[in-house]
Design an enzyme around this catalytic site. Structure first.
Site, PDB file in Angstrom:
ATOM      1  N   ILE A  96      -7.950  31.185  27.218  1.00 51.89           N
ATOM      2  CA  ILE A  96      -8.116  32.004  26.437  1.00 51.89           C
ATOM      3  C   ILE A  96      -9.286  32.393  26.171  1.00 51.89           C
ATOM      4  CG2 ILE A  96      -7.592  30.241  24.515  1.00 51.89           C
ATOM      5  CD1 ILE A  96      -6.192  32.505  22.844  1.00 51.89           C
ATOM      6  N   GLY A 106     -10.891  38.268  15.286  1.00 54.62           N
ATOM      7  CA  GLY A 106      -9.731  37.841  15.114  1.00 54.62           C
ATOM      8  C   GLY A 106      -8.999  37.859  16.777  1.00 54.62           C
ATOM      9  N   LYS A 109      -7.101  34.964  17.635  1.00 56.84           N
ATOM     10  CA  LYS A 109      -5.820  34.783  16.873  1.00 56.84           C
ATOM     11  C   LYS A 109      -4.836  35.522  17.549  1.00 56.84           C
ATOM     12  CE  LYS A 109      -3.889  34.344  12.446  1.00 56.84           C
ATOM     13  NZ  LYS A 109      -4.475  34.532  10.811  1.00 56.84           N
ATOM     14  N   GLU A 136     -16.554  22.503  19.712  1.00 56.56           N
ATOM     15  CA  GLU A 136     -16.327  22.257  18.459  1.00 56.56           C
ATOM     16  C   GLU A 136     -15.813  23.267  17.917  1.00 56.56           C
ATOM     17  OE1 GLU A 136     -19.757  20.441  16.891  1.00 56.56           O
ATOM     18  OE2 GLU A 136     -19.698  18.690  17.837  1.00 56.56           O
ATOM     19  N   ASN A 137     -16.192  24.563  18.222  1.00 60.14           N
ATOM     20  CA  ASN A 137     -15.741  25.952  17.493  1.00 60.14           C
ATOM     21  C   ASN A 137     -14.378  26.248  17.959  1.00 60.14           C
ATOM     22  OD1 ASN A 137     -18.044  26.294  16.464  1.00 60.14           O
ATOM     23  ND2 ASN A 137     -19.112  27.849  18.025  1.00 60.14           N
ATOM     24  N   TYR A 142      -8.576  26.018  16.858  1.00 57.03           N
ATOM     25  CA  TYR A 142      -7.156  25.470  17.166  1.00 57.03           C
ATOM     26  C   TYR A 142      -6.530  24.721  16.012  1.00 57.03           C
ATOM     27  CZ  TYR A 142      -8.077  26.786  21.965  1.00 57.03           C
ATOM     28  OH  TYR A 142      -8.573  28.066  22.955  1.00 57.03           O
TER      29      TYR A 142
END
Length: 172
Positions: A96, A106, A109, A136-137, A142
């Site tokens: 992804i 967004g 998402k 980390e982002n 998630y």
């Protein structure tokens, strides 16, 4: 901003290769050696390999487009196409990625929700993915989307073995 999702087919192969290389490189170039990046990119995103993945009936690719421009993509796997044996009640989000200029709008998402929608349509009980322990982002994203760490596995980046967290979200 008009956002659409398009299922990829063999006519999209070259675009899929381009966005795969671009987004993986953008995401990980600063944390890896040039040699390891090049070794990975040359292997993972060969046209023949992508064509084989596109032909697998248990894998699907989707583009997310903004105003008809490909902004990112999603690859999901079920059944034997999964990279780990998580069972036939699972759907894997293998890739992804969103192009840098489209991040923070967004779209990640949108893509993740598409994966969850597919899982629900196929009566899967969980969605899982592997994410680099140093990303980390992505981990924070998630977690915000309801995923929890449930394990880990190795990821080979050139000659370096890295650790991916396995994160899972129960659905249905």
């Amino acid at each position: 901003m008009a956002v659409t999702i398009k299922k990829c087919n063999h006519e999209d192969l070259k675009t899929l290769q381009e966005i795969s290389i671009e987004t993986f490189y953008e995401t990980f170039k600063d944390q890896n050696t040039a040699e390891n990046m090049n070794a990975y990119l040359e292997n993972a995103f060969q046209l023949e390999k992508l064509e084989s993945e596109l032909s697998n009936p248990f894998s699907q690719f989707f583009f997310v487009c903004v105003e008809d421009e490909v902004a990112g993509y999603l690859k999901v796997n079920t059944d034997e196409a999964q990279s780990e044996k998580e069972g036939n009640d699972s759907l894997e989000v293998e890739r992804i990625y969103v192009r840098k200029k489209f991040q923070k709008h967004g779209l990640g998402k949108v893509l993740l929700n598409k994966a969850i929608e597919i899982a629900v349509e196929q009566s899967k009980r969980k969605v899982w993915l592997g994410v680099w322990e140093k990303n980390e982002n992505a981990i924070a994203f998630y977690e915000k989307m309801g995923f929890i760490k449930t394990g880990s596995h190795s990821f080979q980046m050139g000659d370096e073995e890295q650790l991916d967290w396995i994160m899972t979200r129960e659905i249905g």
